[in-house]
Every structure is written in C-alpha cells, then in structure tokens.
Design a protein around this motif. Structure first.
Motif, PDB file in Angstrom:
ATOM      1  N   ALA A 153       0.818  -1.218   0.000  1.00  0.00           N
ATOM      2  CA  ALA A 153       0.000   0.000   0.000  1.00  0.00           C
ATOM      3  C   ALA A 153       0.853   1.270   0.000  1.00  0.00           C
ATOM      4  CB  ALA A 153      -0.927  -0.011   1.221  1.00  0.00           C
ATOM      5  N   GLY A 154       2.160   1.121   0.197  1.00  0.00           N
ATOM      6  CA  GLY A 154       3.023   2.313   0.274  1.00  0.00           C
ATOM      7  C   GLY A 154       2.812   3.087   1.560  1.00  0.00           C
ATOM      8  N   THR A 155       2.489   2.354   2.631  1.00  0.00           N
ATOM      9  CA  THR A 155       2.189   3.025   3.907  1.00  0.00           C
ATOM     10  C   THR A 155       3.168   2.629   5.010  1.00  0.00           C
ATOM     11  OG1 THR A 155       0.630   1.256   4.436  1.00  0.00           O
ATOM     12  CG2 THR A 155      -0.288   3.225   3.397  1.00  0.00           C
ATOM     13  N   LEU A 156       4.372   2.195   4.639  1.00  0.00           N
ATOM     14  CA  LEU A 156       5.344   1.767   5.637  1.00  0.00           C
ATOM     15  C   LEU A 156       5.773   2.940   6.520  1.00  0.00           C
ATOM     16  CD1 LEU A 156       7.612  -0.389   3.283  1.00  0.00           C
ATOM     17  CD2 LEU A 156       6.076  -1.265   5.071  1.00  0.00           C
ATOM     18  N   THR A 157       6.275   2.601   7.703  1.00  0.00           N
ATOM     19  CA  THR A 157       7.011   3.574   8.508  1.00  0.00           C
ATOM     20  C   THR A 157       8.490   3.267   8.346  1.00  0.00           C
ATOM     21  OG1 THR A 157       5.261   3.869  10.133  1.00  0.00           O
ATOM     22  CG2 THR A 157       7.497   4.362  10.868  1.00  0.00           C
ATOM     23  N   PHE A 158       9.285   4.286   8.032  1.00  0.00           N
ATOM     24  CA  PHE A 158      10.738   4.118   7.921  1.00  0.00           C
ATOM     25  C   PHE A 158      11.407   4.799   9.106  1.00  0.00           C
ATOM     26  CE2 PHE A 158       9.449   3.474   3.556  1.00  0.00           C
ATOM     27  CZ  PHE A 158      10.321   2.510   3.093  1.00  0.00           C
ATOM     28  N   MET A 159      12.316   4.082   9.758  1.00  0.00           N
ATOM     29  CA  MET A 159      13.103   4.632  10.866  1.00  0.00           C
ATOM     30  C   MET A 159      14.516   4.853  10.341  1.00  0.00           C
ATOM     31  SD  MET A 159      11.420   1.827  13.349  1.00  0.00           S
ATOM     32  CE  MET A 159      10.706   0.950  11.954  1.00  0.00           C
ATOM     33  N   VAL A 160      14.910   6.103  10.197  1.00  0.00           N
ATOM     34  CA  VAL A 160      16.126   6.411   9.437  1.00  0.00           C
ATOM     35  C   VAL A 160      17.279   6.798  10.355  1.00  0.00           C
ATOM     36  CG1 VAL A 160      17.088   7.798   7.557  1.00  0.00           C
ATOM     37  CG2 VAL A 160      14.641   7.253   7.566  1.00  0.00           C
ATOM     38  N   GLY A 161      18.442   6.181  10.098  1.00  0.00           N
ATOM     39  CA  GLY A 161      19.682   6.564  10.780  1.00  0.00           C
ATOM     40  C   GLY A 161      20.648   7.146   9.773  1.00  0.00           C
ATOM     41  N   GLY A 162      21.222   8.287  10.107  1.00  0.00           N
ATOM     42  CA  GLY A 162      22.176   8.949   9.207  1.00  0.00           C
ATOM     43  C   GLY A 162      22.231  10.419   9.560  1.00  0.00           C
ATOM     44  N   SER A 163      23.089  11.159   8.879  1.00  0.00           N
ATOM     45  CA  SER A 163      23.182  12.594   9.158  1.00  0.00           C
ATOM     46  C   SER A 163      21.903  13.289   8.675  1.00  0.00           C
ATOM     47  CB  SER A 163      24.381  13.179   8.416  1.00  0.00           C
ATOM     48  OG  SER A 163      24.109  13.174   7.029  1.00  0.00           O
ATOM     49  N   GLY A 164      21.751  14.529   9.066  1.00  0.00           N
ATOM     50  CA  GLY A 164      20.612  15.307   8.594  1.00  0.00           C
ATOM     51  C   GLY A 164      20.570  15.380   7.080  1.00  0.00           C
ATOM     52  N   GLN A 165      21.759  15.533   6.477  1.00  0.00           N
ATOM     53  CA  GLN A 165      21.833  15.599   5.002  1.00  0.00           C
ATOM     54  C   GLN A 165      21.423  14.275   4.380  1.00  0.00           C
ATOM     55  OE1 GLN A 165      25.929  16.734   4.237  1.00  0.00           O
ATOM     56  NE2 GLN A 165      25.194  18.508   3.088  1.00  0.00           N
ATOM     57  N   ASP A 166      21.884  13.182   4.979  1.00  0.00           N
ATOM     58  CA  ASP A 166      21.503  11.850   4.476  1.00  0.00           C
ATOM     59  C   ASP A 166      19.986  11.698   4.525  1.00  0.00           C
ATOM     60  OD1 ASP A 166      24.191  11.100   4.224  1.00  0.00           O
ATOM     61  OD2 ASP A 166      24.261  10.320   6.270  1.00  0.00           O
ATOM     62  N   PHE A 167      19.427  12.109   5.668  1.00  0.00           N
ATOM     63  CA  PHE A 167      17.971  11.984   5.841  1.00  0.00           C
ATOM     64  C   PHE A 167      17.232  12.771   4.762  1.00  0.00           C
ATOM     65  CE2 PHE A 167      13.963  13.552   7.742  1.00  0.00           C
ATOM     66  CZ  PHE A 167      13.319  12.333   7.851  1.00  0.00           C
ATOM     67  N   GLU A 168      17.654  14.014   4.541  1.00  0.00           N
ATOM     68  CA  GLU A 168      16.979  14.841   3.530  1.00  0.00           C
ATOM     69  C   GLU A 168      17.130  14.225   2.137  1.00  0.00           C
ATOM     70  OE1 GLU A 168      14.876  17.109   4.168  1.00  0.00           O
ATOM     71  OE2 GLU A 168      15.328  17.018   6.305  1.00  0.00           O
ATOM     72  N   ALA A 169      18.264  13.547   1.900  1.00  0.00           N
ATOM     73  CA  ALA A 169      18.493  12.946   0.581  1.00  0.00           C
ATOM     74  C   ALA A 169      17.585  11.743   0.330  1.00  0.00           C
ATOM     75  CB  ALA A 169      19.962  12.525   0.449  1.00  0.00           C
ATOM     76  N   VAL A 170      17.378  10.926   1.375  1.00  0.00           N
ATOM     77  CA  VAL A 170      16.606   9.693   1.149  1.00  0.00           C
ATOM     78  C   VAL A 170      15.110   9.881   1.367  1.00  0.00           C
ATOM     79  CG1 VAL A 170      18.559   8.203   1.701  1.00  0.00           C
ATOM     80  CG2 VAL A 170      16.931   8.781   3.526  1.00  0.00           C
ATOM     81  N   LYS A 171      14.737  10.933   2.085  1.00  0.00           N
ATOM     82  CA  LYS A 171      13.316  11.119   2.429  1.00  0.00           C
ATOM     83  C   LYS A 171      12.396  11.128   1.197  1.00  0.00           C
ATOM     84  CE  LYS A 171      10.471  14.045   5.339  1.00  0.00           C
ATOM     85  NZ  LYS A 171      10.080  15.424   5.236  1.00  0.00           N
ATOM     86  N   PRO A 172      12.738  11.876   0.131  1.00  0.00           N
ATOM     87  CA  PRO A 172      11.817  11.891  -1.017  1.00  0.00           C
ATOM     88  C   PRO A 172      11.662  10.525  -1.676  1.00  0.00           C
ATOM     89  CG  PRO A 172      13.501  13.610  -1.217  1.00  0.00           C
ATOM     90  CD  PRO A 172      13.911  12.722  -0.087  1.00  0.00           C
ATOM     91  N   ILE A 173      12.680   9.681  -1.544  1.00  0.00           N
ATOM     92  CA  ILE A 173      12.578   8.321  -2.111  1.00  0.00           C
ATOM     93  C   ILE A 173      11.684   7.475  -1.209  1.00  0.00           C
ATOM     94  CG2 ILE A 173      13.887   6.248  -2.749  1.00  0.00           C
ATOM     95  CD1 ILE A 173      16.351   8.214  -3.015  1.00  0.00           C
ATOM     96  N   LEU A 174      11.953   7.547   0.087  1.00  0.00           N
ATOM     97  CA  LEU A 174      11.195   6.725   1.033  1.00  0.00           C
ATOM     98  C   LEU A 174       9.715   7.112   1.046  1.00  0.00           C
ATOM     99  CD1 LEU A 174      13.762   6.575   3.999  1.00  0.00           C
ATOM    100  CD2 LEU A 174      13.414   4.918   2.151  1.00  0.00           C
ATOM    101  N   GLU A 175       9.437   8.393   0.767  1.00  0.00           N
ATOM    102  CA  GLU A 175       8.034   8.848   0.782  1.00  0.00           C
ATOM    103  C   GLU A 175       7.191   8.175  -0.299  1.00  0.00           C
ATOM    104  OE1 GLU A 175       8.287  13.266   2.818  1.00  0.00           O
ATOM    105  OE2 GLU A 175       8.613  13.087   0.661  1.00  0.00           O
ATOM    106  N   HIS A 176       7.865   7.597  -1.305  1.00  0.00           N
ATOM    107  CA  HIS A 176       7.095   6.876  -2.330  1.00  0.00           C
ATOM    108  C   HIS A 176       6.805   5.436  -1.907  1.00  0.00           C
ATOM    109  CE1 HIS A 176       8.717  10.086  -5.202  1.00  0.00           C
ATOM    110  NE2 HIS A 176       7.444  10.310  -4.987  1.00  0.00           N
ATOM    111  N   MET A 177       7.330   5.032  -0.751  1.00  0.00           N
ATOM    112  CA  MET A 177       7.088   3.667  -0.268  1.00  0.00           C
ATOM    113  C   MET A 177       6.443   3.672   1.122  1.00  0.00           C
ATOM    114  SD  MET A 177      10.642   1.816  -1.410  1.00  0.00           S
ATOM    115  CE  MET A 177      11.716   3.002  -0.609  1.00  0.00           C
ATOM    116  N   GLY A 178       6.418   4.829   1.757  1.00  0.00           N
ATOM    117  CA  GLY A 178       5.920   4.860   3.132  1.00  0.00           C
ATOM    118  C   GLY A 178       5.161   6.124   3.450  1.00  0.00           C
ATOM    119  N   ARG A 179       4.521   6.105   4.607  1.00  0.00           N
ATOM    120  CA  ARG A 179       3.719   7.253   5.031  1.00  0.00           C
ATOM    121  C   ARG A 179       4.428   8.059   6.113  1.00  0.00           C
ATOM    122  NH1 ARG A 179      -2.281   5.458   5.522  1.00  0.00           N
ATOM    123  NH2 ARG A 179      -1.506   4.369   7.348  1.00  0.00           N
TER     124      ARG A 179
END
Ligand code: NAD
Length: 324
Positions: A153-179
């Motif tokens: 359903a693309g409604t996963l929760t992602f728990m992200v570890g990494g720097s703030g920059q890493d988080f900002e980089a992966v967030k738009p990708i993860l948002e297509h798989m999770g809520r």
C-alpha cells in the motif's frame, strides 16, 4: 573522504522535487522488496533490480521492473543502492563482495547513496555505514515497520539513521514507499529504534496473551476483558489492533486462524537482534530475553509462518497440558 565531502548527487536531484534521483539499484525483491520496488516504479523512478532467486526475478519483471543479471551490474551507474535483504551478513557481503565477486562499494560511482532498509543488527548497520563512507559513498539505515500489507500500500514507517543531510536525501525516495519517515539519529539509529520497538511488541503480545488465557480460566469472556483492558492501563497495540483472540478486533489475525500479519519467524528474528543489542550494551532486560526464547520456541514448534499473536494458542495448550 568524510561524509560531508562525499558528492551529493542524490540530495541535489531529490531537492529538485522530482523523482529524478537517478537510477535506483534495488537489491532483494522478496516479500517486502518486491512491492516496495513496484511503488518506486509507479512514482516514476528508474529502478533496476537484482535478486538471485529466479521466482523473485520473474515476479519483478511481471511488475515492470527491469532486472540485472548480477548485483554489480545493477549498482554500476546507480545513484542509490537500496538493499532489502534477509540479514546483516547478506548486506555486508553484498557491500564487500564474496567469492571473488566485486563488492557493491567497489563498483558504485563515488557519492552513491547506500540505503539499507533490511532489519539487521545495530552494530552491523554502523559497520555498513563506516564501510560506505570509507569508500567515498553516503549511507543511511532505514528499516521499516508495516509488513507486506504496508509495503504493497506504500504506507510503511521508515526509521532512518544517518546525518541530517543523508535523511533529507533519502526522504523523497522513502516517501514513495511509506507514510511516516522518522529521522532517529546518526547511522544505526534507525535499527536501534526498530529493535527497541519490536522488543516492546514481543513482550507486550506475550503479556496480553497470558492475560487472556488467565481470563478464560477465571471465567471472563474475551469481550469483557477487552472492554476493560482497552480502556484501562492494559491498553496497547497488541491488545487493541492485533488482539490475539478472535472477536473484539475483527481485523486482527486471530480472526483468520493467525494468518500473518507479522510472522512468528520475523518476531523471533527481531528479538534475537534485540538480545544481541542487549548483550552489546550490557542492559539488564529479563523480559526481552525471555520473549526471545519464547518466540524462538514458538517459531521452531510450528509458529514460524503463523502470525506472532498465535503465541496465545501455545500458552493455552501448555496451560492445558499442565492442568491435566
Ligand atoms: P524475503 O526473504 O522475502 O526477501 C529477501 C530477498 O532477498 C529474497 O528474494 C532473496 O532472494 C534476496 N536476496 C538474498 N541475497 C541477496 C543478494 N545478495 N542480492 C540481492 N537479493 C538477495 O524477506 P522479506 O520478508 O522481504 O524481508 C526483507 C527484510 O525486511 C528482512 O530484513 C526482514 O527482517 C525485514 N522486514 C520484513 C517484514 C515482513 O513482514 N516480511 C517486515 C518488516 C521488516
């Protein structure tokens, strides 16, 4: 090269607001990875998959995901290498390479984002991040909760570890798989949050199940105990969402003979990761350790493919045997 010096092609592309982050190499198209990759393709990403199992390859192709013949082929030229693998050993072996095969860290272009969504040990996640950074890449751990239903359903929760920059980089990708995309802290913090949450879940499901079996013996109906506990201090997700008895919560796996849901084998795995983290940190956690033993036994005695709330039948059966 330090993390801040690594090229930032992923973040640059992602910040443009389009899904054009370059090619995403997606390794591990199993129960979770398959539907996650499908959601990335639906969102307009260019994905190239790799999985060593022919059935997974065929299923991915049927869903329109181009597949590479090797992991190295998938990772070459990708700007993101996303892994969704069974264990930390799988992730580290893929990163380093085994049996004379080049590792992904070696074949990937400098500055590639290594995004691991598998559930693995906290220490392994930190090792994976160190290896990636040392090789001139970027890294984030992003384990998930939500199961196969959430992956589809693309409604996963992602728990992200990494720097703030890493988080900002992966967030738009993860948002297509999770809520929900939660930044938990530095590398390994995503796995840390996941292991703590699932230790609560394992312990609380055993507690709720024991209480229902005790209630049965004391003459309470399931509904009465549910109505009281769900409005009192016994309230928790294991009771109100994944209730281990049929009836009070019609959508819980107990109503479909404990078809998962969240399989006993996965709960046993996650609790073993919790025990590893307890050992590594020296935390005294009798309940977490006992829950791990209980779920290992449950999985070994036929519960591996059943929902983890099926532990209640185990508790009930053992109570009956003891009473005879
Ligand atoms: P799975 O076994 O269905 O899928 C794993 C896939 O990885 C398989 O298709 C396997 O062939 C493939 N694989 C193995 N080695 C590989 C390699 N070197 N390169 C590429 N692919 C490789 O497992 P799953 O249920 O999809 O779980 C994946 C991860 O997600 C696990 O870490 C699991 O703990 C976690 N997880 C699962 C669930 C769930 O409900 N299934 C929920 C949350 C988290």
């Amino acid at each position: 090269m330090t993390e801040n010096q690594a090229p930032d092609a992923v973040a640059d592309a992602a910040s443009s607001g389009s899904p054009a982050v370059g090619t995403i190499a997606f390794l591990g198209l199993g129960h979770m990875g398959g539907p996650m990759a499908v959601n990335l393709v639906k969102a307009g990403h260019t994905v190239i998959g790799y999985d060593p199992v022919p059935a997974a390859v065929e299923a991915a192709k049927e869903h329109g995901i181009p597949m590479a013949g090797t992991a190295a082929e998938a990772a070459t030229g990708a700007s993101v290498v996303l892994t969704m693998l069974p264990s930390g050993k799988h992730v580290l072996d893929a990163y380093r390479g085994i049996d004379g095969q080049p590792g992904l860290l070696e074949v990937a272009e400098q500055g590639t984002m290594f995004l691991d969504c598998s559930t693995i040990n906290v220490d392994e996640a930190r090792d994976a991040a160190s290896l990636a950074l040392q090789a001139g890449h970027r890294s984030a751990d992003a384990p998930v909760s939500g199961g196969v239903v959430g992956a589809e359903a693309g409604t996963l929760t992602f728990m992200v570890g990494g720097s703030g920059q890493d988080f900002e980089a992966v967030k738009p990708i993860l948002e297509h798989m999770g809520r929900r995309i939660v930044h938990c802290g530095e590398h390994g913090a995503g796995q840390a949050a996941k292991v703590c949450n699932n230790m609560i879940l394992g312990v609380s499901m055993i507690a709720v199940s024991e209480a229902f079996v005790l209630g049965e013996k004391l003459g309470l109906t399931h509904q009465v105990l549910f109505d009281v506990a769900s409005n009192a201090s016994g309230q928790c997700w294991s009771l109100t969402t994944n209730c281990p008895v049929p009836g009070p919560v019609p959508t819980s796996p107990a109503n479909r003979d404990y078809q998962p849901g969240f399989a006993g084998a996965l709960m046993a795995k996650d609790l073993r990761l919790a025990v590893n983290a307890l050992d590594a940190t020296g935390v005294v956690a009798d309940m977490g350790r006992l829950a791990s033993k209980i779920y290992d036994r449950f999985a070994a005695e036929g519960g591996a493919a059943r929902d983890f709330s099926g532990i209640i039948t185990d508790i009930r059966d053992k109570s009956e045997q003891k009473g005879q």
